[in-house]
Scaffold this motif. Structure first.
Motif, mmCIF file in Angstrom:
data_model
loop_
_atom_site.group_PDB
_atom_site.id
_atom_site.type_symbol
_atom_site.label_atom_id
_atom_site.label_comp_id
_atom_site.label_asym_id
_atom_site.label_seq_id
_atom_site.Cartn_x
_atom_site.Cartn_y
_atom_site.Cartn_z
ATOM 1 N N SER A 18 0.808 -1.223 0.000
ATOM 2 C CA SER A 18 0.000 0.000 0.000
ATOM 3 C C SER A 18 0.844 1.278 0.000
ATOM 4 O O SER A 18 0.323 2.360 0.283
ATOM 5 C CB SER A 18 -0.906 0.001 1.241
ATOM 6 O OG SER A 18 -0.127 -0.103 2.426
ATOM 7 N N ALA A 19 2.124 1.185 -0.321
ATOM 8 C CA ALA A 19 3.015 2.357 -0.263
ATOM 9 C C ALA A 19 2.520 3.492 -1.147
ATOM 10 O O ALA A 19 2.300 3.297 -2.347
ATOM 11 C CB ALA A 19 4.426 1.959 -0.690
ATOM 12 N N PRO A 20 2.331 4.691 -0.599
ATOM 13 C CA PRO A 20 1.851 5.818 -1.413
ATOM 14 C C PRO A 20 2.864 6.286 -2.460
ATOM 15 O O PRO A 20 2.477 6.818 -3.500
ATOM 16 C CB PRO A 20 1.591 6.921 -0.374
ATOM 17 C CG PRO A 20 1.539 6.237 0.948
ATOM 18 C CD PRO A 20 2.437 5.045 0.823
ATOM 19 N N HIS A 21 4.150 6.117 -2.161
ATOM 20 C CA HIS A 21 5.198 6.603 -3.071
ATOM 21 C C HIS A 21 6.151 5.462 -3.414
ATOM 22 O O HIS A 21 7.357 5.519 -3.150
ATOM 23 C CB HIS A 21 5.963 7.769 -2.438
ATOM 24 C CG HIS A 21 5.088 8.886 -1.971
ATOM 25 N ND1 HIS A 21 4.841 9.146 -0.638
ATOM 26 C CD2 HIS A 21 4.379 9.810 -2.667
ATOM 27 C CE1 HIS A 21 4.027 10.181 -0.538
ATOM 28 N NE2 HIS A 21 3.737 10.611 -1.759
ATOM 29 N N ALA A 22 5.598 4.424 -4.020
ATOM 30 C CA ALA A 22 6.383 3.221 -4.298
ATOM 31 C C ALA A 22 7.552 3.508 -5.236
ATOM 32 O O ALA A 22 8.646 2.951 -5.073
ATOM 33 C CB ALA A 22 5.486 2.137 -4.885
ATOM 34 N N ALA A 23 7.352 4.357 -6.217
ATOM 35 C CA ALA A 23 8.432 4.655 -7.165
ATOM 36 C C ALA A 23 9.606 5.328 -6.466
ATOM 37 O O ALA A 23 10.776 5.042 -6.770
ATOM 38 C CB ALA A 23 7.910 5.528 -8.305
ATOM 39 N N LEU A 24 9.323 6.223 -5.521
ATOM 40 C CA LEU A 24 10.398 6.859 -4.768
ATOM 41 C C LEU A 24 11.080 5.878 -3.824
ATOM 42 O O LEU A 24 12.295 5.933 -3.614
ATOM 43 C CB LEU A 24 9.861 8.048 -3.978
ATOM 44 C CG LEU A 24 9.612 9.336 -4.765
ATOM 45 C CD1 LEU A 24 9.073 10.421 -3.842
ATOM 46 C CD2 LEU A 24 10.897 9.805 -5.441
ATOM 47 N N ALA A 25 10.294 4.961 -3.250
ATOM 48 C CA ALA A 25 10.888 3.925 -2.400
ATOM 49 C C ALA A 25 11.837 3.057 -3.209
ATOM 50 O O ALA A 25 12.908 2.659 -2.727
ATOM 51 C CB ALA A 25 9.799 3.080 -1.766
ATOM 52 N N ALA A 26 11.472 2.773 -4.444
ATOM 53 C CA ALA A 26 12.352 2.015 -5.341
ATOM 54 C C ALA A 26 13.604 2.823 -5.676
ATOM 55 O O ALA A 26 14.705 2.267 -5.778
ATOM 56 C CB ALA A 26 11.591 1.636 -6.604
ATOM 57 N N ARG A 27 13.446 4.141 -5.835
ATOM 58 C CA ARG A 27 14.612 4.983 -6.109
ATOM 59 C C ARG A 27 15.583 4.958 -4.931
ATOM 60 O O ARG A 27 16.803 4.904 -5.116
ATOM 61 C CB ARG A 27 14.169 6.422 -6.403
ATOM 62 C CG ARG A 27 15.313 7.299 -6.900
ATOM 63 C CD ARG A 27 14.930 8.767 -6.980
ATOM 64 N NE ARG A 27 13.752 9.016 -7.812
ATOM 65 C CZ ARG A 27 13.212 10.209 -7.999
ATOM 66 N NH1 ARG A 27 13.755 11.280 -7.387
ATOM 67 N NH2 ARG A 27 12.147 10.358 -8.759
ATOM 68 N N LEU A 28 15.042 5.000 -3.704
ATOM 69 C CA LEU A 28 15.902 4.919 -2.523
ATOM 70 C C LEU A 28 16.604 3.563 -2.472
ATOM 71 O O LEU A 28 17.804 3.481 -2.163
ATOM 72 C CB LEU A 28 15.081 5.137 -1.250
ATOM 73 C CG LEU A 28 15.832 4.931 0.072
ATOM 74 C CD1 LEU A 28 17.024 5.885 0.183
ATOM 75 C CD2 LEU A 28 14.879 5.100 1.263
ATOM 76 N N LEU A 29 15.878 2.495 -2.777
ATOM 77 C CA LEU A 29 16.491 1.168 -2.800
ATOM 78 C C LEU A 29 17.664 1.127 -3.778
ATOM 79 O O LEU A 29 18.751 0.647 -3.436
ATOM 80 C CB LEU A 29 15.443 0.119 -3.179
ATOM 81 C CG LEU A 29 15.965 -1.300 -3.423
ATOM 82 C CD1 LEU A 29 16.592 -1.880 -2.160
ATOM 83 C CD2 LEU A 29 14.833 -2.198 -3.936
ATOM 84 N N ASP A 30 17.447 1.615 -4.985
ATOM 85 C CA ASP A 30 18.523 1.606 -5.976
ATOM 86 C C ASP A 30 19.709 2.463 -5.512
ATOM 87 O O ASP A 30 20.870 2.103 -5.754
ATOM 88 C CB ASP A 30 18.012 2.116 -7.324
ATOM 89 C CG ASP A 30 17.341 1.024 -8.145
ATOM 90 O OD1 ASP A 30 17.549 -0.163 -7.842
ATOM 91 O OD2 ASP A 30 16.609 1.370 -9.089
ATOM 92 N N PHE A 31 19.429 3.582 -4.860
ATOM 93 C CA PHE A 31 20.524 4.410 -4.346
ATOM 94 C C PHE A 31 21.327 3.646 -3.304
ATOM 95 O O PHE A 31 22.573 3.670 -3.317
ATOM 96 C CB PHE A 31 19.975 5.704 -3.749
ATOM 97 C CG PHE A 31 21.050 6.637 -3.271
ATOM 98 C CD1 PHE A 31 21.678 7.511 -4.142
ATOM 99 C CD2 PHE A 31 21.450 6.633 -1.942
ATOM 100 C CE1 PHE A 31 22.682 8.367 -3.710
ATOM 101 C CE2 PHE A 31 22.465 7.483 -1.497
ATOM 102 C CZ PHE A 31 23.079 8.349 -2.381
#
Length: 344
Positions: free
Chosen positions: A267-280
């Protein structure tokens, strides 16, 4: 970087809820989006990588909440069961709990070249990823433990507890598996890996070993001399200013290697940003920052290096679901309680 709203909430006893929250942002510009992260990692330890992330992404702020592992698992599962939530990423050292959340369909998938480059033991179903490499070590007080007593393996520790029970009575510490999800995971892995596990429990009972909740508390206890030896401590929390007092041993029989688990809630509201943090975090720069913070560390020790054959990575895999089985856990906890003199 600017860190706002640092709320350090002093709590008595094991953590049952949010312990602290800090917001990271680049400069004084009001960010367009706030990424919400819940984690078991101490804020001070994880701050450098978050500072670097918001510097590279100045329109994004990160609200970072520090939780105890058991409470983090409970609140994440509750949000999943309710089909709602406001958290974008969850990071935990309680890897078995995170695998259980993925198994309950509480995470969403993500694939990138960086996630695909991880070894298979550090990712599962493209929904959970191991972002660190941290050794579970034995530590001891350099001033108070004679060189002849320093345990370089579990066999040495067993022998020490049999030979000198009075010297080490109430002076050996480890995690409380009921208060610490990390401690529960380490104890479970020991029970699977080691022929010494039963002997260790017997030895802990013989010397009235202390089971307590937290890495920082255990390490501080050894540094002060309250404890002489601590077993299965996460080495990444050892800091330079106590290195003159605390010795570190990577057990030569085997040393567990933990990868903290990262998931993006369904249910993450900002899943794309969470993925960006993961990649970082998984990038060369992110891993270098984590290495500087000791979250990516070689399994080495003060006294002697650890051979590759003694490294035991904890796999992020469905095999960890066994640790979450309630019937097995009741038996396991009862056995543990008896070893530590608690027959609740």
């Amino acid at each position: 970087m600017t860190r706002l709203f640092a709320l350090l909430l002093a709590m008595a006893g094991p953590a049952t809820a949010q312990e602290a929250v800090t917001t990271f942002q680049a400069g004084d510009v009001l960010p367009a989006t706030v990424l919400a992260v819940r984690s078991t990692t101490d804020i001070d330890v994880f701050a450098p990588v978050l500072d670097a992330f918001v510097s590279a992404n100045p329109t994004v702020a990160v609200r970072y909440e520090q939780w105890g592992s058991n409470a983090l698992y409970a609140v994440t599962r509750q949000a999943c069961d309710a089909g709602q939530g406001s958290i974008d990423a969850v990071i935990s050292s309680g890897v078995h709990q995170m695998v259980d959340l993925v198994n309950r369909a509480c995470a969403q998938p993500y694939v990138s070249p960086l996630t695909q480059a991880l070894p298979s033991a550090r990712r599962w179903r493209d929904e959970i990823w191991g972002i660190t490499q941290e050794a579970a070590v034995t530590i001891y007080n350099k001033d108070l433990v004679p060189a002849a007593d320093v345990p370089h393996s579990r066999f040495d520790l067993l022998d020490l507890m049999r030979r000198r029970p009075e010297t080490y009575r109430n002076r050996i510490a480890t995690y409380d598996i009921e208060a610490s999800g990390l401690g529960d995971l380490f104890a479970f892995m020991d029970s699977q890996q080691a022929t010494t596990f039963g002997g260790l429990l017997e030895g802990f009972a013989r010397v009235d070993a202390v089971a307590t909740c937290c890495s920082a508390e255990i390490i501080a206890g050894v540094a002060s001399g309250r404890y002489l030896i601590a077993y299965n401590v996460l080495g990444s929390y050892l800091v330079d200013d106590i290195s003159d007092r605390v010795g570190v041993i990577a057990p030569q029989d085997y040393t567990l290697i933990l990868s903290r688990a990262y998931l993006i809630p369904e249910s993450a509201p900002h899943a794309a940003l969470a993925a960006r943090l993961l990649d970082f975090i998984l990038s060369a720069r992110g891993q270098a920052i984590l290495a500087d913070s000791r979250l990516v560390q070689p399994a080495s020790a003060d006294e002697q290096p650890l051979p590759d054959s003694a490294r035991r990575p904890i796999p992020i895999a469905p095999t960890l679901l066994v640790a979450m089985d309630q019937a097995r856990r009741r038996i396991f906890v009862d056995t543990w309680r008896k070893a530590f003199g608690d027959d609740r």
